[in-house]
Write a protein that holds these residues in place. Structure first.
Motif, PDB file in Angstrom:
ATOM      1  N   GLU A   1      31.659   0.473 -12.943  1.00 56.68           N
ATOM      2  CA  GLU A   1      32.502   1.030 -11.874  1.00 56.68           C
ATOM      3  C   GLU A   1      31.645   1.515 -10.706  1.00 56.68           C
ATOM      4  O   GLU A   1      31.934   1.240  -9.545  1.00 56.68           O
ATOM      5  CB  GLU A   1      33.327   2.190 -12.421  1.00 56.68           C
ATOM      6  CG  GLU A   1      34.042   3.006 -11.377  1.00 56.68           C
ATOM      7  CD  GLU A   1      34.637   4.272 -11.973  1.00 56.68           C
ATOM      8  OE1 GLU A   1      33.953   5.332 -11.953  1.00 56.68           O
ATOM      9  OE2 GLU A   1      35.778   4.202 -12.460  1.00 56.68           O
ATOM     10  N   ARG A   2      30.560   2.232 -11.014  1.00 63.26           N
ATOM     11  CA  ARG A   2      29.673   2.737  -9.976  1.00 63.26           C
ATOM     12  C   ARG A   2      29.027   1.570  -9.237  1.00 63.26           C
ATOM     13  O   ARG A   2      28.948   1.558  -8.016  1.00 63.26           O
ATOM     14  CB  ARG A   2      28.597   3.645 -10.587  1.00 63.26           C
ATOM     15  CG  ARG A   2      27.831   4.450  -9.527  1.00 63.26           C
ATOM     16  CD  ARG A   2      26.488   3.847  -9.200  1.00 63.26           C
ATOM     17  NE  ARG A   2      25.730   4.735  -8.326  1.00 63.26           N
ATOM     18  CZ  ARG A   2      25.044   4.300  -7.285  1.00 63.26           C
ATOM     19  NH1 ARG A   2      25.015   3.039  -6.966  1.00 63.26           N
ATOM     20  NH2 ARG A   2      24.368   5.155  -6.533  1.00 63.26           N
ATOM     21  N   GLU A   3      28.575   0.557  -9.956  1.00 65.67           N
ATOM     22  CA  GLU A   3      27.915  -0.578  -9.326  1.00 65.67           C
ATOM     23  C   GLU A   3      28.879  -1.360  -8.434  1.00 65.67           C
ATOM     24  O   GLU A   3      28.532  -1.728  -7.311  1.00 65.67           O
ATOM     25  CB  GLU A   3      27.297  -1.497 -10.382  1.00 65.67           C
ATOM     26  CG  GLU A   3      26.464  -2.614  -9.816  1.00 65.67           C
ATOM     27  CD  GLU A   3      25.193  -2.161  -9.099  1.00 65.67           C
ATOM     28  OE1 GLU A   3      24.610  -3.008  -8.388  1.00 65.67           O
ATOM     29  OE2 GLU A   3      24.767  -0.997  -9.234  1.00 65.67           O
ATOM     30  N   GLU A   4      30.086  -1.607  -8.918  1.00 61.84           N
ATOM     31  CA  GLU A   4      31.063  -2.330  -8.098  1.00 61.84           C
ATOM     32  C   GLU A   4      31.431  -1.537  -6.850  1.00 61.84           C
ATOM     33  O   GLU A   4      31.588  -2.115  -5.773  1.00 61.84           O
ATOM     34  CB  GLU A   4      32.320  -2.650  -8.910  1.00 61.84           C
ATOM     35  CG  GLU A   4      32.098  -3.749  -9.922  1.00 61.84           C
ATOM     36  CD  GLU A   4      33.328  -4.049 -10.753  1.00 61.84           C
ATOM     37  OE1 GLU A   4      34.413  -3.492 -10.502  1.00 61.84           O
ATOM     38  OE2 GLU A   4      33.193  -4.860 -11.692  1.00 61.84           O
ATOM     39  N   THR A   5      31.564  -0.219  -6.977  1.00 61.68           N
ATOM     40  CA  THR A   5      31.893   0.615  -5.821  1.00 61.68           C
ATOM     41  C   THR A   5      30.723   0.634  -4.841  1.00 61.68           C
ATOM     42  O   THR A   5      30.924   0.568  -3.623  1.00 61.68           O
ATOM     43  CB  THR A   5      32.277   2.044  -6.251  1.00 61.68           C
ATOM     44  OG1 THR A   5      33.330   1.955  -7.209  1.00 61.68           O
ATOM     45  CG2 THR A   5      32.741   2.879  -5.070  1.00 61.68           C
ATOM     46  N   TYR A   6      29.502   0.695  -5.369  1.00 61.64           N
ATOM     47  CA  TYR A   6      28.322   0.609  -4.509  1.00 61.64           C
ATOM     48  C   TYR A   6      28.304  -0.735  -3.765  1.00 61.64           C
ATOM     49  O   TYR A   6      28.086  -0.780  -2.544  1.00 61.64           O
ATOM     50  CB  TYR A   6      27.028   0.771  -5.319  1.00 61.64           C
ATOM     51  CG  TYR A   6      25.832   0.317  -4.523  1.00 61.64           C
ATOM     52  CD1 TYR A   6      25.301   1.132  -3.525  1.00 61.64           C
ATOM     53  CD2 TYR A   6      25.287  -0.949  -4.716  1.00 61.64           C
ATOM     54  CE1 TYR A   6      24.237   0.696  -2.746  1.00 61.64           C
ATOM     55  CE2 TYR A   6      24.229  -1.387  -3.945  1.00 61.64           C
ATOM     56  CZ  TYR A   6      23.714  -0.569  -2.961  1.00 61.64           C
ATOM     57  OH  TYR A   6      22.681  -1.006  -2.178  1.00 61.64           O
TER      58      TYR A   6
ATOM     59  N   GLN B   1      23.623  -5.611 -13.399  1.00 60.08           N
ATOM     60  CA  GLN B   1      22.871  -4.635 -12.612  1.00 60.08           C
ATOM     61  C   GLN B   1      23.174  -3.214 -13.068  1.00 60.08           C
ATOM     62  O   GLN B   1      22.271  -2.381 -13.125  1.00 60.08           O
ATOM     63  CB  GLN B   1      23.163  -4.797 -11.114  1.00 60.08           C
ATOM     64  CG  GLN B   1      22.558  -6.046 -10.552  1.00 60.08           C
ATOM     65  CD  GLN B   1      22.859  -6.317  -9.097  1.00 60.08           C
ATOM     66  OE1 GLN B   1      22.282  -7.229  -8.539  1.00 60.08           O
ATOM     67  NE2 GLN B   1      23.740  -5.569  -8.465  1.00 60.08           N
ATOM     68  N   ALA B   2      24.412  -2.933 -13.406  1.00 57.68           N
ATOM     69  CA  ALA B   2      24.772  -1.596 -13.901  1.00 57.68           C
ATOM     70  C   ALA B   2      23.980  -1.274 -15.160  1.00 57.68           C
ATOM     71  O   ALA B   2      23.432  -0.177 -15.301  1.00 57.68           O
ATOM     72  CB  ALA B   2      26.275  -1.516 -14.165  1.00 57.68           C
ATOM     73  N   ALA B   3      23.903  -2.226 -16.072  1.00 62.22           N
ATOM     74  CA  ALA B   3      23.139  -2.011 -17.307  1.00 62.22           C
ATOM     75  C   ALA B   3      21.659  -1.817 -16.990  1.00 62.22           C
ATOM     76  O   ALA B   3      21.008  -0.924 -17.539  1.00 62.22           O
ATOM     77  CB  ALA B   3      23.334  -3.192 -18.257  1.00 62.22           C
ATOM     78  N   GLU B   4      21.143  -2.616 -16.059  1.00 63.70           N
ATOM     79  CA  GLU B   4      19.731  -2.512 -15.676  1.00 63.70           C
ATOM     80  C   GLU B   4      19.416  -1.157 -15.039  1.00 63.70           C
ATOM     81  O   GLU B   4      18.377  -0.558 -15.311  1.00 63.70           O
ATOM     82  CB  GLU B   4      19.405  -3.636 -14.683  1.00 63.70           C
ATOM     83  CG  GLU B   4      17.997  -3.632 -14.163  1.00 63.70           C
ATOM     84  CD  GLU B   4      17.778  -4.727 -13.116  1.00 63.70           C
ATOM     85  OE1 GLU B   4      16.918  -4.528 -12.247  1.00 63.70           O
ATOM     86  OE2 GLU B   4      18.484  -5.763 -13.168  1.00 63.70           O
ATOM     87  N   TYR B   5      20.328  -0.656 -14.187  1.00 65.30           N
ATOM     88  CA  TYR B   5      20.105   0.611 -13.477  1.00 65.30           C
ATOM     89  C   TYR B   5      20.562   1.826 -14.273  1.00 65.30           C
ATOM     90  O   TYR B   5      20.346   2.961 -13.860  1.00 65.30           O
ATOM     91  CB  TYR B   5      20.797   0.600 -12.123  1.00 65.30           C
ATOM     92  CG  TYR B   5      20.325  -0.518 -11.204  1.00 65.30           C
ATOM     93  CD1 TYR B   5      18.980  -0.874 -11.114  1.00 65.30           C
ATOM     94  CD2 TYR B   5      21.236  -1.219 -10.421  1.00 65.30           C
ATOM     95  CE1 TYR B   5      18.562  -1.888 -10.276  1.00 65.30           C
ATOM     96  CE2 TYR B   5      20.822  -2.232  -9.575  1.00 65.30           C
ATOM     97  CZ  TYR B   5      19.484  -2.564  -9.499  1.00 65.30           C
ATOM     98  OH  TYR B   5      19.070  -3.565  -8.671  1.00 65.30           O
ATOM     99  N   GLY B   6      21.224   1.595 -15.408  1.00 68.70           N
ATOM    100  CA  GLY B   6      21.636   2.693 -16.270  1.00 68.70           C
ATOM    101  C   GLY B   6      22.823   3.488 -15.760  1.00 68.70           C
ATOM    102  O   GLY B   6      22.924   4.689 -15.991  1.00 68.70           O
TER     103      GLY B   6
END
Length: 151
Positions: free
Chosen positions: A108-113, A99-104
């Protein structure tokens, strides 16, 4: 203050503290953070929600009888160590990375989100109805922005 147990990052601890502050909660609480692989989270999702598919995050609230938690109804009697156990947040790291790669943005940001999203579920937030979804998304972004995690 929310004390985290399990596998968590400094950013997750900061998000937990900011969530507690933003909701005007006081006292001591704890929450568990667990990372699962795709098969583990699929099995959890199937077993607890009846949805036989891989997902990014699952939340298991411990205080379902008094949802949503607010500063007025928050139970301060604790877990034997002076903390109220809020529940567990289970994150699938492989899905978070995709998802992090998909959202750019960073993993770290995705896991924290995902952690923040899960923690808000532990505190009674939901996103079934459109208005609930809007309120929850605003809370997530407010917390992440406050701790310096942006898109």
């Amino acid at each position: 203050m929310i004390t985290l147990t399990g596998e968590y990052t400094e950013e997750m601890a900061a998000a937990a503290a900011e969530t507690f502050r933003a909701l005007s909660l006081s006292g001591e609480a704890s929450a568990e953070v667990v990372f699962a692989d795709e098969e583990e989270i699929r099995e959890l999702n199937a077993g607890t929600r009846g949805v036989d598919k891989v997902t990014d995050v699952l939340s298991y609230p411990a205080l379902t009888e008094i949802m949503p938690l607010t500063a007025d109804n928050y139970p301060f009697d604790g877990d034997g160590e002076g903390r109220v156990f809020l529940g567990s947040v289970v994150i699938c790291r492989a899905v978070a990375e995709r998802q992090a790669a998909e959202y750019g943005h960073s993993a770290e940001r995705e896991e924290t989100y995902l952690f923040t999203h899960g923690l808000l579920h532990l505190l009674g937030y939901d996103h079934i109805e459109e208005e609930e979804r809007r309120v929850m998304r605003e809370a997530e972004e407010r917390v992440l922005s406050a701790i310096g995690i942006t898109r």
